[in-house]
Design a protein around this motif. Sequence first.
Motif, PDB file in Angstrom:
ATOM      1  N   ILE A 207      28.899  31.184  49.372  1.00 29.25           N
ATOM      2  CA  ILE A 207      30.089  30.595  50.008  1.00 29.25           C
ATOM      3  C   ILE A 207      31.221  30.436  48.998  1.00 29.25           C
ATOM      4  CG2 ILE A 207      30.980  28.493  51.094  1.00 29.25           C
ATOM      5  CD1 ILE A 207      28.222  28.152  52.390  1.00 29.25           C
ATOM      6  N   PHE A 208      30.923  29.803  47.870  1.00 32.63           N
ATOM      7  CA  PHE A 208      31.968  29.576  46.879  1.00 32.63           C
ATOM      8  C   PHE A 208      32.405  30.879  46.222  1.00 32.63           C
ATOM      9  CE2 PHE A 208      30.195  25.236  47.045  1.00 32.63           C
ATOM     10  CZ  PHE A 208      31.376  24.541  47.292  1.00 32.63           C
ATOM     11  N   GLY A 209      31.471  31.826  46.079  1.00 29.08           N
ATOM     12  CA  GLY A 209      31.851  33.136  45.550  1.00 29.08           C
ATOM     13  C   GLY A 209      32.840  33.835  46.472  1.00 29.08           C
ATOM     14  N   GLY A 210      32.602  33.732  47.803  1.00 31.47           N
ATOM     15  CA  GLY A 210      33.547  34.319  48.753  1.00 31.47           C
ATOM     16  C   GLY A 210      34.909  33.670  48.679  1.00 31.47           C
ATOM     17  N   LEU A 211      34.945  32.342  48.500  1.00 27.44           N
ATOM     18  CA  LEU A 211      36.229  31.646  48.390  1.00 27.44           C
ATOM     19  C   LEU A 211      36.982  32.072  47.128  1.00 27.44           C
ATOM     20  CD1 LEU A 211      35.170  28.035  49.471  1.00 27.44           C
ATOM     21  CD2 LEU A 211      36.556  29.658  50.771  1.00 27.44           C
ATOM     22  N   VAL A 212      36.272  32.193  46.013  1.00 22.92           N
ATOM     23  CA  VAL A 212      36.912  32.615  44.767  1.00 22.92           C
ATOM     24  C   VAL A 212      37.443  34.048  44.890  1.00 22.92           C
ATOM     25  CG1 VAL A 212      36.492  33.137  42.338  1.00 22.92           C
ATOM     26  CG2 VAL A 212      35.600  31.027  43.330  1.00 22.92           C
ATOM     27  N   ALA A 213      36.662  34.922  45.543  1.00 22.69           N
ATOM     28  CA  ALA A 213      37.111  36.302  45.732  1.00 22.69           C
ATOM     29  C   ALA A 213      38.373  36.359  46.584  1.00 22.69           C
ATOM     30  CB  ALA A 213      35.993  37.126  46.378  1.00 22.69           C
ATOM     31  N   LEU A 214      38.430  35.563  47.653  1.00 32.45           N
ATOM     32  CA  LEU A 214      39.633  35.514  48.487  1.00 32.45           C
ATOM     33  C   LEU A 214      40.826  34.988  47.708  1.00 32.45           C
ATOM     34  CD1 LEU A 214      38.181  34.198  51.877  1.00 32.45           C
ATOM     35  CD2 LEU A 214      39.200  36.442  51.465  1.00 32.45           C
ATOM     36  N   LEU A 215      40.582  33.969  46.881  1.00 34.63           N
ATOM     37  CA  LEU A 215      41.680  33.415  46.084  1.00 34.63           C
ATOM     38  C   LEU A 215      42.228  34.458  45.105  1.00 34.63           C
ATOM     39  CD1 LEU A 215      43.387  31.003  45.156  1.00 34.63           C
ATOM     40  CD2 LEU A 215      41.527  30.390  43.597  1.00 34.63           C
ATOM     41  N   LEU A 216      41.349  35.157  44.400  1.00 34.05           N
ATOM     42  CA  LEU A 216      41.798  36.175  43.443  1.00 34.05           C
ATOM     43  C   LEU A 216      42.534  37.308  44.156  1.00 34.05           C
ATOM     44  CD1 LEU A 216      38.675  36.360  41.083  1.00 34.05           C
ATOM     45  CD2 LEU A 216      40.882  35.257  40.631  1.00 34.05           C
ATOM     46  N   TYR A 217      42.028  37.728  45.305  1.00 28.26           N
ATOM     47  CA  TYR A 217      42.675  38.800  46.067  1.00 28.26           C
ATOM     48  C   TYR A 217      44.104  38.407  46.459  1.00 28.26           C
ATOM     49  CZ  TYR A 217      43.748  41.775  50.095  1.00 28.26           C
ATOM     50  OH  TYR A 217      44.356  42.626  50.985  1.00 28.26           O
ATOM     51  N   ASN A 218      44.263  37.179  46.949  1.00 25.42           N
ATOM     52  CA  ASN A 218      45.592  36.728  47.365  1.00 25.42           C
ATOM     53  C   ASN A 218      46.508  36.475  46.182  1.00 25.42           C
ATOM     54  OD1 ASN A 218      45.839  36.186  50.470  1.00 25.42           O
ATOM     55  ND2 ASN A 218      43.740  35.635  49.918  1.00 25.42           N
ATOM     56  N   LEU A 219      45.959  36.096  45.045  1.00 28.38           N
ATOM     57  CA  LEU A 219      46.782  35.946  43.846  1.00 28.38           C
ATOM     58  C   LEU A 219      47.318  37.306  43.393  1.00 28.38           C
ATOM     59  CD1 LEU A 219      44.833  33.276  41.758  1.00 28.38           C
ATOM     60  CD2 LEU A 219      47.078  33.017  42.839  1.00 28.38           C
ATOM     61  N   ILE A 220      46.487  38.353  43.520  1.00 28.27           N
ATOM     62  CA  ILE A 220      46.948  39.699  43.180  1.00 28.27           C
ATOM     63  C   ILE A 220      48.074  40.123  44.118  1.00 28.27           C
ATOM     64  CG2 ILE A 220      46.263  42.132  43.137  1.00 28.27           C
ATOM     65  CD1 ILE A 220      43.501  41.186  42.208  1.00 28.27           C
ATOM     66  N   LEU A 221      47.933  39.815  45.416  1.00 35.45           N
ATOM     67  CA  LEU A 221      49.006  40.113  46.366  1.00 35.45           C
ATOM     68  C   LEU A 221      50.271  39.337  46.031  1.00 35.45           C
ATOM     69  CD1 LEU A 221      47.172  40.261  49.828  1.00 35.45           C
ATOM     70  CD2 LEU A 221      47.993  42.164  48.432  1.00 35.45           C
ATOM     71  N   LEU A 222      50.100  38.088  45.605  1.00 31.99           N
ATOM     72  CA  LEU A 222      51.268  37.285  45.241  1.00 31.99           C
ATOM     73  C   LEU A 222      52.024  37.913  44.075  1.00 31.99           C
ATOM     74  CD1 LEU A 222      52.986  34.680  45.315  1.00 31.99           C
ATOM     75  CD2 LEU A 222      51.264  33.621  43.833  1.00 31.99           C
ATOM     76  N   LEU A 223      51.291  38.359  43.067  1.00 27.25           N
ATOM     77  CA  LEU A 223      51.933  38.992  41.912  1.00 27.25           C
ATOM     78  C   LEU A 223      52.623  40.292  42.314  1.00 27.25           C
ATOM     79  CD1 LEU A 223      49.168  38.385  39.195  1.00 27.25           C
ATOM     80  CD2 LEU A 223      51.341  37.163  39.482  1.00 27.25           C
ATOM     81  N   SER A 224      52.070  40.974  43.310  1.00 29.24           N
ATOM     82  CA  SER A 224      52.677  42.232  43.755  1.00 29.24           C
ATOM     83  C   SER A 224      53.909  41.984  44.616  1.00 29.24           C
ATOM     84  CB  SER A 224      51.662  43.053  44.551  1.00 29.24           C
ATOM     85  OG  SER A 224      50.523  43.333  43.772  1.00 29.24           O
ATOM     86  N   LEU A 225      53.828  41.010  45.541  1.00 30.66           N
ATOM     87  CA  LEU A 225      54.941  40.778  46.462  1.00 30.66           C
ATOM     88  C   LEU A 225      56.042  39.915  45.853  1.00 30.66           C
ATOM     89  CD1 LEU A 225      52.837  40.041  49.685  1.00 30.66           C
ATOM     90  CD2 LEU A 225      54.040  42.164  49.109  1.00 30.66           C
TER      91      LEU A 225
END
Length: 234
Positions: A207-225
């Motif tokens: 569960i927490f691994g999935g949350l961390v993965a989602l957070l990192l994915y969205n942080l990468i999108l933030l840096l891109s957008l």
Amino acid sequence: RYRRLTILAILTHPPNHGAWMPRLLYLLGLLWLSLNLPAQAHSLQRADSGKWLVEGIELLEDPSGQWQLADILQREQRKAFRPANGRSTAGMSRSAWWLRVPLQRSASAPNDWLLEVAAVSQLDIQLYRPSSMGWQRIQSGEISDFASGREIAYRHPVFHLPALGEQPIHLYLRLYDPAGNSFPLRLWQADDLQQHIQTENLLFGMIFGGLVALLLYNLILLLSLRDDAYFWYV
């Protein structure tokens, strides 16, 4: 014993089936007697490890919140406890609640057991268990720190039980939490509990691994957008 004999007499001498009033009184009397029978000790089997404890638990409300174990033992002599009848909560109350839990084991069952109080949050938990010196009190709940309130490193309070024999022993639990008194109890063998903890840790890790993965994915999108609104979304 008297109530059991009374029930036996009622069952063996039912009223005349043609009269509805005696039949109604018969059914009401049988219901009253069944609800007031003293709880019997739960005879543990090896297969009971990991199962919820619902049999034999009795409840007593302490409206003052001041009673000590000696007061409870005196009231036990006056049959003040009432069967919980499957309840695992007393709801929101300013009262303290006492649980009486009789336990024994079958001849083939192990004699070393653990008791888990699986309440999500409970302000004050006090366990009284018999010992060679009389009674041993263990303080747990949110008012205690993690190390002193648990005898096993687990997210719920877990306590060692005295060695069980084929004669019943009694445990007493005092619970107090104005936000809600709950007492789901579970019995464990040590190896089964460790396996349960490992399985839970694996699930929580996913569960927490999935949350961390989602957070990192969205942080990468933030840096891109590079969009301020997306920052608040993340």
